[in-house]
Design a protein around this motif. Sequence first.
Motif, mmCIF file in Angstrom:
data_model
loop_
_atom_site.group_PDB
_atom_site.id
_atom_site.type_symbol
_atom_site.label_atom_id
_atom_site.label_comp_id
_atom_site.label_asym_id
_atom_site.label_seq_id
_atom_site.Cartn_x
_atom_site.Cartn_y
_atom_site.Cartn_z
ATOM 1 N N VAL A 12 1.016 -1.110 -0.042
ATOM 2 C CA VAL A 12 -0.035 0.005 -0.123
ATOM 3 C C VAL A 12 1.005 1.268 0.141
ATOM 4 C CG1 VAL A 12 -1.739 1.326 1.389
ATOM 5 C CG2 VAL A 12 -1.845 -1.156 1.381
ATOM 6 N N ILE A 13 0.841 2.170 -1.091
ATOM 7 C CA ILE A 13 1.537 3.201 -1.200
ATOM 8 C C ILE A 13 0.905 4.469 -0.976
ATOM 9 C CG2 ILE A 13 3.058 4.426 -2.796
ATOM 10 C CD1 ILE A 13 3.820 1.650 -4.005
ATOM 11 N N ASP A 14 1.166 5.462 -0.195
ATOM 12 C CA ASP A 14 0.648 6.622 -0.228
ATOM 13 C C ASP A 14 1.076 7.498 -1.150
ATOM 14 O OD1 ASP A 14 -0.004 9.549 0.544
ATOM 15 O OD2 ASP A 14 -0.364 9.041 2.580
ATOM 16 N N ILE A 15 0.170 7.896 -2.273
ATOM 17 C CA ILE A 15 0.732 8.642 -3.472
ATOM 18 C C ILE A 15 1.304 10.000 -3.059
ATOM 19 C CG2 ILE A 15 0.034 9.744 -5.727
ATOM 20 C CD1 ILE A 15 0.257 6.717 -5.809
ATOM 21 N N ALA A 16 0.641 10.689 -1.997
ATOM 22 C CA ALA A 16 1.128 11.950 -1.623
ATOM 23 C C ALA A 16 2.567 11.885 -1.056
ATOM 24 C CB ALA A 16 0.202 12.634 -0.649
ATOM 25 N N ASP A 17 2.807 10.861 -0.282
ATOM 26 C CA ASP A 17 4.156 10.669 0.393
ATOM 27 C C ASP A 17 5.362 10.182 -0.958
ATOM 28 O OD1 ASP A 17 3.350 11.299 2.600
ATOM 29 O OD2 ASP A 17 3.204 8.904 3.261
ATOM 30 N N ALA A 18 4.706 9.384 -1.968
ATOM 31 C CA ALA A 18 5.602 9.112 -2.941
ATOM 32 C C ALA A 18 6.068 10.359 -3.635
ATOM 33 C CB ALA A 18 4.954 7.987 -3.556
ATOM 34 N N ILE A 19 5.105 11.332 -4.092
ATOM 35 C CA ILE A 19 5.257 12.399 -4.758
ATOM 36 C C ILE A 19 6.491 13.202 -3.971
ATOM 37 C CG2 ILE A 19 4.540 14.593 -5.846
ATOM 38 C CD1 ILE A 19 1.863 12.840 -6.729
ATOM 39 N N ASN A 20 6.004 13.466 -2.761
ATOM 40 C CA ASN A 20 6.989 14.229 -1.904
ATOM 41 C C ASN A 20 8.336 13.786 -1.905
ATOM 42 O OD1 ASN A 20 7.239 16.389 0.076
ATOM 43 N ND2 ASN A 20 7.633 14.913 1.599
ATOM 44 N N ASP A 21 8.526 12.419 -1.925
ATOM 45 C CA ASP A 21 9.862 11.701 -1.675
ATOM 46 C C ASP A 21 10.570 12.093 -3.070
ATOM 47 O OD1 ASP A 21 9.492 10.579 0.781
ATOM 48 O OD2 ASP A 21 9.228 8.865 -0.177
ATOM 49 N N LEU A 22 9.745 12.012 -4.256
ATOM 50 C CA LEU A 22 10.471 12.201 -5.517
ATOM 51 C C LEU A 22 10.760 13.570 -5.644
ATOM 52 C CD1 LEU A 22 8.127 10.065 -7.852
ATOM 53 C CD2 LEU A 22 10.377 9.799 -7.293
ATOM 54 N N GLU A 23 9.942 14.694 -5.157
ATOM 55 C CA GLU A 23 10.467 16.174 -5.133
ATOM 56 C C GLU A 23 11.532 16.271 -4.594
ATOM 57 O OE1 GLU A 23 6.715 17.708 -4.167
ATOM 58 O OE2 GLU A 23 5.973 17.781 -6.158
ATOM 59 N N THR A 24 11.964 15.514 -3.332
ATOM 60 C CA THR A 24 12.997 15.956 -2.503
ATOM 61 C C THR A 24 14.456 15.162 -2.818
ATOM 62 O OG1 THR A 24 12.526 14.011 -0.929
ATOM 63 C CG2 THR A 24 11.557 16.323 -0.678
ATOM 64 N N LEU A 25 14.375 14.369 -4.123
ATOM 65 C CA LEU A 25 15.508 13.842 -4.516
ATOM 66 C C LEU A 25 16.487 14.707 -5.022
ATOM 67 C CD1 LEU A 25 14.479 10.757 -6.866
ATOM 68 C CD2 LEU A 25 15.490 10.576 -4.258
ATOM 69 N N ASP A 26 17.796 14.724 -4.945
ATOM 70 C CA ASP A 26 18.933 15.414 -5.527
ATOM 71 C C ASP A 26 18.919 15.067 -6.940
ATOM 72 O OD1 ASP A 26 19.720 16.723 -3.271
ATOM 73 O OD2 ASP A 26 21.224 15.266 -2.503
ATOM 74 N N VAL A 27 18.798 16.253 -7.817
ATOM 75 C CA VAL A 27 19.091 16.019 -9.212
ATOM 76 C C VAL A 27 20.322 16.699 -9.602
ATOM 77 C CG1 VAL A 27 18.029 16.685 -11.432
ATOM 78 C CG2 VAL A 27 16.485 16.200 -9.399
ATOM 79 N N LEU A 28 21.279 15.865 -10.284
ATOM 80 C CA LEU A 28 22.506 16.223 -10.487
ATOM 81 C C LEU A 28 22.410 16.095 -12.216
ATOM 82 C CD1 LEU A 28 24.403 14.068 -7.690
ATOM 83 C CD2 LEU A 28 23.758 16.848 -7.707
ATOM 84 N N GLU A 29 23.125 16.886 -12.784
ATOM 85 C CA GLU A 29 23.618 16.803 -14.317
ATOM 86 C C GLU A 29 25.186 16.795 -14.682
ATOM 87 O OE1 GLU A 29 21.128 19.350 -17.037
ATOM 88 O OE2 GLU A 29 19.977 19.787 -15.251
ATOM 89 N N TYR A 30 25.788 16.123 -15.411
ATOM 90 C CA TYR A 30 26.957 16.068 -15.551
ATOM 91 C C TYR A 30 27.251 16.074 -17.337
ATOM 92 C CZ TYR A 30 31.563 14.532 -15.288
ATOM 93 O OH TYR A 30 33.107 14.322 -15.550
#
Length: 143
Positions: A12-30
Amino acid sequence: MIDKSKQLRPAVIDIADAINDLETLDVLEYTDFTYPNSNFEPYATSGNDAPGAVRYGKIVMLSGGIKCVTAQTSTGNKHIMTLPSGWYPRKQQIVVSSGSAANKFRLTIDPDGKVYAGTYGTNSQINIPVNAWLCLNSMYICE
């Protein structure tokens, strides 16, 4: 008879929590890859064909392309570039990728960050010609 008590059940996944987790990921470019010799170089220095990588947490996406500067035999793997530390795959990645025209090639990414091209051609293996476009599009989990 199947023992239904031992079957896996979906989490069981809480969609709001999953979206919040994705939004807090570090995004790096190289984009500053190391090219080990003068046989390969970026296909372009800007736009969609410029080699690049984006890292979302532990997911790495390679994009763009490189070109062959001097014709290469297609036997074995040709070391085309090296990824930076921290961007290496956990295990060797092998992908069939697009080459110029209808050609395809084997793109190999090793756990030490070295990227290779090999087995170029359509129905039979041919040499990698000068200015051949080699697509880097690939996705994997990094170390």
